[in-house]
Enzyme design. Structure first.
Site, PDB file in Angstrom:
ATOM      1  N   ASN A   9      42.840  -1.148  10.029  1.00  0.00           N
ATOM      2  CA  ASN A   9      41.431  -1.475   9.793  1.00  0.00           C
ATOM      3  C   ASN A   9      41.177  -1.345   8.289  1.00  0.00           C
ATOM      4  O   ASN A   9      41.071  -0.233   7.773  1.00  0.00           O
ATOM      5  CB  ASN A   9      40.538  -0.517  10.585  1.00  0.00           C
ATOM      6  CG  ASN A   9      39.060  -0.761  10.321  1.00  0.00           C
ATOM      7  OD1 ASN A   9      38.684  -1.714   9.631  1.00  0.00           O
ATOM      8  ND2 ASN A   9      38.218   0.104  10.851  1.00  0.00           N
ATOM      9  N   LYS A  11      38.573  -2.121   6.724  1.00  0.00           N
ATOM     10  CA  LYS A  11      37.162  -1.817   6.427  1.00  0.00           C
ATOM     11  C   LYS A  11      36.658  -2.733   5.299  1.00  0.00           C
ATOM     12  O   LYS A  11      37.030  -3.898   5.245  1.00  0.00           O
ATOM     13  CB  LYS A  11      37.004  -0.325   6.115  1.00  0.00           C
ATOM     14  CG  LYS A  11      37.597   0.550   7.240  1.00  0.00           C
ATOM     15  CD  LYS A  11      37.243   1.998   7.123  1.00  0.00           C
ATOM     16  CE  LYS A  11      37.858   2.765   8.302  1.00  0.00           C
ATOM     17  NZ  LYS A  11      37.534   4.177   8.299  1.00  0.00           N
ATOM     18  N   HIS A  95      33.040   0.484  16.318  1.00  0.00           N
ATOM     19  CA  HIS A  95      33.523   1.464  15.333  1.00  0.00           C
ATOM     20  C   HIS A  95      32.385   2.420  14.961  1.00  0.00           C
ATOM     21  O   HIS A  95      31.234   1.996  14.838  1.00  0.00           O
ATOM     22  CB  HIS A  95      34.063   0.756  14.092  1.00  0.00           C
ATOM     23  CG  HIS A  95      34.868   1.682  13.235  1.00  0.00           C
ATOM     24  ND1 HIS A  95      34.289   2.593  12.382  1.00  0.00           N
ATOM     25  CD2 HIS A  95      36.206   1.866  13.129  1.00  0.00           C
ATOM     26  CE1 HIS A  95      35.239   3.300  11.791  1.00  0.00           C
ATOM     27  NE2 HIS A  95      36.414   2.874  12.221  1.00  0.00           N
ATOM     28  N   GLU A  97      31.560   3.643  12.234  1.00  0.00           N
ATOM     29  CA  GLU A  97      30.835   3.281  11.008  1.00  0.00           C
ATOM     30  C   GLU A  97      29.768   2.229  11.292  1.00  0.00           C
ATOM     31  O   GLU A  97      28.733   2.181  10.620  1.00  0.00           O
ATOM     32  CB  GLU A  97      31.837   2.825   9.934  1.00  0.00           C
ATOM     33  CG  GLU A  97      32.635   4.024   9.415  1.00  0.00           C
ATOM     34  CD  GLU A  97      33.994   3.699   8.855  1.00  0.00           C
ATOM     35  OE1 GLU A  97      34.309   2.508   8.640  1.00  0.00           O
ATOM     36  OE2 GLU A  97      34.759   4.654   8.631  1.00  0.00           O
ATOM     37  N   GLU A 169      38.610   7.768  18.164  1.00  0.00           N
ATOM     38  CA  GLU A 169      38.464   8.116  16.751  1.00  0.00           C
ATOM     39  C   GLU A 169      37.376   9.182  16.600  1.00  0.00           C
ATOM     40  O   GLU A 169      36.181   8.851  16.501  1.00  0.00           O
ATOM     41  CB  GLU A 169      38.064   6.884  15.928  1.00  0.00           C
ATOM     42  CG  GLU A 169      39.095   5.779  15.933  1.00  0.00           C
ATOM     43  CD  GLU A 169      38.998   4.893  14.697  1.00  0.00           C
ATOM     44  OE1 GLU A 169      40.049   4.603  14.110  1.00  0.00           O
ATOM     45  OE2 GLU A 169      37.881   4.501  14.304  1.00  0.00           O
ATOM     46  N   GLY A 175      38.469   9.342   7.593  1.00  0.00           N
ATOM     47  CA  GLY A 175      38.345   9.336   6.139  1.00  0.00           C
ATOM     48  C   GLY A 175      38.214  10.724   5.530  1.00  0.00           C
ATOM     49  O   GLY A 175      37.860  10.856   4.356  1.00  0.00           O
ATOM     50  N   SER A 215      42.294   9.633   9.903  1.00  0.00           N
ATOM     51  CA  SER A 215      43.188  10.249   8.923  1.00  0.00           C
ATOM     52  C   SER A 215      44.659  10.194   9.350  1.00  0.00           C
ATOM     53  O   SER A 215      45.428  11.122   9.100  1.00  0.00           O
ATOM     54  CB  SER A 215      42.761  11.688   8.622  1.00  0.00           C
ATOM     55  OG  SER A 215      41.469  11.694   8.027  1.00  0.00           O
TER      56      SER A 215
END
Ligand code: 13P
Length: 263
Positions: A9, A11, A95, A97, A169, A175, A215
């Site tokens: 991904n 992003k 996701h 985010e 996730e 991150g 991560s």
């Protein structure tokens, strides 16, 4: 036996000018029998990545990072599933985010999933709890609610024939450099399959690949793939680094061989 999948991904990184070169480099350094590889660049770089992979390694699939929940209409700035034809064969939905930045709800994510499946896109449905939810002992309840919210209206047979993939996730691991443990990820994968079972998925629950994301690096991927319930990784930051991807996919190749997928 379930597929072994490494999905990248990217992003909001790369441009149409540099994405093709990065995709080619990653593809040429990750040739491992039996491992399904997917690269998900920003929308504007899909064509560049598709064209580059057609040259270097057509076995690497291209995915989008999002899709709209309607087929067409007055939705400025959005991309509908039919528009991805010829550009992508996979798509990430839900996701964290996007849940955070675009206030996506489980119900909306379920509609995105439906559009993806109708368009023949292979979906990666993302779920995962916040740190406070884990610390309160509510992680599995939160993920169960996300699955129910997104999947309640889906015919398990349709999701199975669309080869739905679920990515666990945990939000606090994304991150942050603070990954979950293999044992925690495995326990959640078991809980996810139990949730699918409770939704009436039957044997499809066991056949659904579950990835870990958060991560992931070449140094810790082994911890996740040592767990039989984990079928690969959804990789963010490390997926932009060819050395990292080479290490991650090499480790996935060991699991693919152990599962008899390397043919
Ligand atoms: P990182 O690997 O950068 O933590 O991101 C994980 C992720 O969100 C993949 O979708």
């Amino acid at each position: 036996m379930r597929d072994v999948i490494v999905a990248a991904n990217w992003k909001m990184h790369t441009t149409p000018a540099d994405a093709g070169d990065l995709a080619s480099t990653v593809a040429s350094r990750t040739r491992e029998a039996g491992v399904t590889r997917v690269i998900c660049p920003p929308y504007v770089a899909l064509a560049a990545v598709r064209d580059a992979l057609a040259e270097t390694d057509p076995d690497v699939a291209v995915g989008a990072q999002n899709v709209h929940h309607e087929l067409a209409g007055a939705h400025t700035g959005e991309i509908a599933a039919p528009m991805l034809a010829g550009l992508a064969s996979w798509v990430i939905v839900g996701h964290s985010e996007r849940r955070r930045d675009a206030a996506e709800t489980d119900e909306l994510i379920g509609r995105k999933l439906a559009r993806a499946l109708e368009a023949g896109l292979r979906p990666i449905l993302c779920v995962g709890e916040q740190l406070a939810e884990r610390e309160a002992g509510r992680a599995t309840d939160v993920v169960d609610a996300q699955l129910r919210g997104a999947l309640a209206d889906h015919d398990p047979a349709a999701a199975a024939s669309g080869r739905l993939v679920i990515a666990y996730e945990p939000v606090w691991a994304i991150g942050t450099g603070r990954n979950a443990t293999g044992a925690d990820a495995s326990a959640m994968a078991d809980a996810i399959r139990a949730s699918l079972g409770a939704l009436g998925w039957g044997e499809t629950a066991d056949a659904t690949p579950i990835l870990y994301g958060g991560s992931v690096t070449s140094a810790n991927i082994g911890e996740f793939l040592a767990e039989p319930s984990i079928d690969g990784a959804l990789v963010g930051g490390a997926s932009l680094k060819p050395d990292e991807m080479a290490g991650i996919v090499a480790r996935a190749g060991i699991t693919a061989r152990a599962r008899g997928l390397a043919g």
